[in-house]
Design a protein around this motif. Structure first.
Motif, PDB file in Angstrom:
ATOM      1  N   LEU A 255      28.056  71.433  47.699  1.00  0.00           N
ATOM      2  CA  LEU A 255      26.940  70.646  48.243  1.00  0.00           C
ATOM      3  C   LEU A 255      25.726  70.731  47.334  1.00  0.00           C
ATOM      4  O   LEU A 255      25.075  69.719  47.048  1.00  0.00           O
ATOM      5  N   ALA A 256      25.408  71.944  46.894  1.00  0.00           N
ATOM      6  CA  ALA A 256      24.237  72.134  46.044  1.00  0.00           C
ATOM      7  C   ALA A 256      24.392  71.436  44.700  1.00  0.00           C
ATOM      8  O   ALA A 256      23.405  70.987  44.105  1.00  0.00           O
ATOM      9  N   GLU A 257      25.613  71.341  44.211  1.00  0.00           N
ATOM     10  CA  GLU A 257      25.864  70.663  42.945  1.00  0.00           C
ATOM     11  C   GLU A 257      25.903  69.144  43.113  1.00  0.00           C
ATOM     12  O   GLU A 257      25.790  68.407  42.130  1.00  0.00           O
ATOM     13  N   THR A 258      26.053  68.690  44.353  1.00  0.00           N
ATOM     14  CA  THR A 258      26.210  67.257  44.611  1.00  0.00           C
ATOM     15  C   THR A 258      24.917  66.599  45.062  1.00  0.00           C
ATOM     16  O   THR A 258      24.563  65.518  44.583  1.00  0.00           O
ATOM     17  N   ILE A 259      24.200  67.228  45.986  1.00  0.00           N
ATOM     18  CA  ILE A 259      22.943  66.666  46.489  1.00  0.00           C
ATOM     19  C   ILE A 259      21.834  66.998  45.487  1.00  0.00           C
ATOM     20  O   ILE A 259      21.595  68.165  45.179  1.00  0.00           O
ATOM     21  N   PRO A 260      21.146  65.985  44.965  1.00  0.00           N
ATOM     22  CA  PRO A 260      20.199  66.227  43.858  1.00  0.00           C
ATOM     23  C   PRO A 260      19.076  67.207  44.178  1.00  0.00           C
ATOM     24  O   PRO A 260      18.812  68.125  43.396  1.00  0.00           O
ATOM     25  N   ASN A 261      18.395  67.035  45.291  1.00  0.00           N
ATOM     26  CA  ASN A 261      17.210  67.845  45.608  1.00  0.00           C
ATOM     27  C   ASN A 261      17.616  68.965  46.564  1.00  0.00           C
ATOM     28  O   ASN A 261      17.374  68.896  47.774  1.00  0.00           O
ATOM     29  N   SER A 262      18.256  69.991  46.021  1.00  0.00           N
ATOM     30  CA  SER A 262      18.837  71.006  46.897  1.00  0.00           C
ATOM     31  C   SER A 262      18.646  72.412  46.341  1.00  0.00           C
ATOM     32  O   SER A 262      18.368  72.607  45.159  1.00  0.00           O
ATOM     33  N   ARG A 263      18.813  73.370  47.242  1.00  0.00           N
ATOM     34  CA  ARG A 263      18.721  74.778  46.886  1.00  0.00           C
ATOM     35  C   ARG A 263      19.809  75.532  47.632  1.00  0.00           C
ATOM     36  O   ARG A 263      20.128  75.205  48.787  1.00  0.00           O
ATOM     37  N   LEU A 264      20.387  76.552  47.001  1.00  0.00           N
ATOM     38  CA  LEU A 264      21.517  77.283  47.564  1.00  0.00           C
ATOM     39  C   LEU A 264      21.180  78.759  47.721  1.00  0.00           C
ATOM     40  O   LEU A 264      20.607  79.381  46.819  1.00  0.00           O
ATOM     41  N   LEU A 265      21.543  79.316  48.882  1.00  0.00           N
ATOM     42  CA  LEU A 265      21.431  80.751  49.109  1.00  0.00           C
ATOM     43  C   LEU A 265      22.770  81.268  49.612  1.00  0.00           C
ATOM     44  O   LEU A 265      23.280  80.811  50.638  1.00  0.00           O
ATOM     45  N   ILE A 266      23.355  82.210  48.877  1.00  0.00           N
ATOM     46  CA  ILE A 266      24.562  82.902  49.312  1.00  0.00           C
ATOM     47  C   ILE A 266      24.143  84.263  49.857  1.00  0.00           C
ATOM     48  O   ILE A 266      23.491  85.043  49.157  1.00  0.00           O
ATOM     49  N   ILE A 267      24.514  84.544  51.110  1.00  0.00           N
ATOM     50  CA  ILE A 267      24.124  85.794  51.763  1.00  0.00           C
ATOM     51  C   ILE A 267      25.305  86.762  51.759  1.00  0.00           C
ATOM     52  O   ILE A 267      26.392  86.433  52.246  1.00  0.00           O
ATOM     53  N   GLU A 268      25.086  87.930  51.218  1.00  0.00           N
ATOM     54  CA  GLU A 268      26.137  88.943  51.165  1.00  0.00           C
ATOM     55  C   GLU A 268      26.505  89.427  52.570  1.00  0.00           C
ATOM     56  O   GLU A 268      25.636  89.582  53.431  1.00  0.00           O
ATOM     57  N   GLN A 269      27.777  89.640  52.785  1.00  0.00           N
ATOM     58  CA  GLN A 269      28.355  90.199  54.012  1.00  0.00           C
ATOM     59  C   GLN A 269      28.373  89.213  55.179  1.00  0.00           C
ATOM     60  O   GLN A 269      28.881  89.542  56.252  1.00  0.00           O
TER      61      GLN A 269
END
Length: 297
Positions: A255-269
């Motif tokens: 999604l983050a690579e596809t939607i131009p104005n986006s930000r990604l957060l991966i949360i551990e656990q």
């Protein structure tokens, strides 16, 4: 009972906060109801000065259902490999129209959308078909529908299967608790601190396994949305857990690579859940994202 009417039927909704506050519409996942939202998340958003609006999706909770037969289990299993294997009575885009009817009922020009899992997919369609009604997107544990995203293990698929049958109250509740523990991952017991806490309340409020199958049919038949999502200009935040066994984290990466104005957060656990210990992190990220993209005046 607070409901509004769409051309297809009545939708149940609730809201918190002042009518003068900026609205956030919460869109939940497969088979989930309003009672599946953690109070800490909803009240946290309200205390930050937002008007929080929640609704039962069609075929869930106290909202309207569909009379057409639900897809058979084998059709759903086949659709995990071939989206054309199932022909559901409605689609994710239809569920997105329910959200637009909600905004119309509330007299709102638009809202910030927070969607979890299937709810994130529904929110994508609101942005695709009604971009002017969406101030921002916060998509949790969601995906583009890209067929190359890793699929769940047989154990997880089996757990998902238990959510679409209802032999008895006791068996259904126990099966749902077991499934939520699997979805929630190894670090947090869902039945202690996550969505699994709400299984019994949700069952007694509304047990609708056929609705779950129809919703799952809508998900599995939808296919790859990347070409459409590449045109979305709405600012988007993606949040995903690195321990999600149901929707792989690469769904949000995609999604983050596809939607131009986006930000990604991966949360551990974090698994496919909303566990209390991680609610403060999730809440902070959503609030920060919304404040960075205020509603147009």
């Amino acid at each position: 009972m607070p409901t509004f009417h769409t051309p297809q039927g009545s939708i149940y909704f609730e809201q918190r906060g002042s009518r003068a506050d900026t609205p956030i519409v919460m869109i939940h996942g497969l088979g989930c109801q309003i009672v599946h939202w953690p109070e800490s998340l909803i009240e946290g958003l309200r205390s930050e000065g937002f008007r929080v609006v929640m609704m039962d999706n069609r075929d869930a909770g106290l909202s309207f259902g569909i009379e057409e037969a639900a897809p058979e289990i084998m059709e759903l299993i086949q659709a995990m490999e071939d989206p054309t294997a199932v022909d559901p009575p409605y689609h994710l885009a239809d569920m997105a129209e329910d959200m637009v009817h909600l905004l119309d009922h509330l007299g709102q020009s638009g809202a910030h959308l927070v969607g979890v899992s299937m709810g994130g997919m529904i929110a994508q369609y609101v942005a695709l078909n009604h971009a002017e009604r969406v101030f921002s997107l916060s998509l949790l544990m969601s995906s583009t529908g890209n067929p190359d995203i890793p699929t769940p293990t047989p154990e997880v698929v089996g757990a998902l299967g238990t959510t679409v049958v209802s032999p008895s109250r006791e068996e259904s509740i126990e099966a749902a608790r077991a499934a939520n523990r699997i979805f929630g991952g190894q670090y947090f017991d869902s039945c202690e601190v996550g969505i699994g806490r709400f299984v019994e309340t949700a069952y007694d409020r509304a047990s609708r396994p056929d609705g779950v199958r129809r919703q799952l049919g809508a998900i599995l038949s939808d296919g790859d949305r990347r070409a459409q999502l590449a045109t979305v200009e709405v600012p988007a935040l993606m949040i995903h857990g690195d321990q999600d066994p149901l929707v792989d984290k690469f769904g949000s990466v995609d999604l983050a690579e596809t939607i131009p104005n986006s930000r990604l957060l991966i949360i551990e656990q974090l698994g496919h859940d909303l566990p209390e210990p991680l609610i403060p992190t999730i809440l902070q990220e959503i609030v920060s994202h919304i404040r960075e993209h205020p509603a147009p005046r």
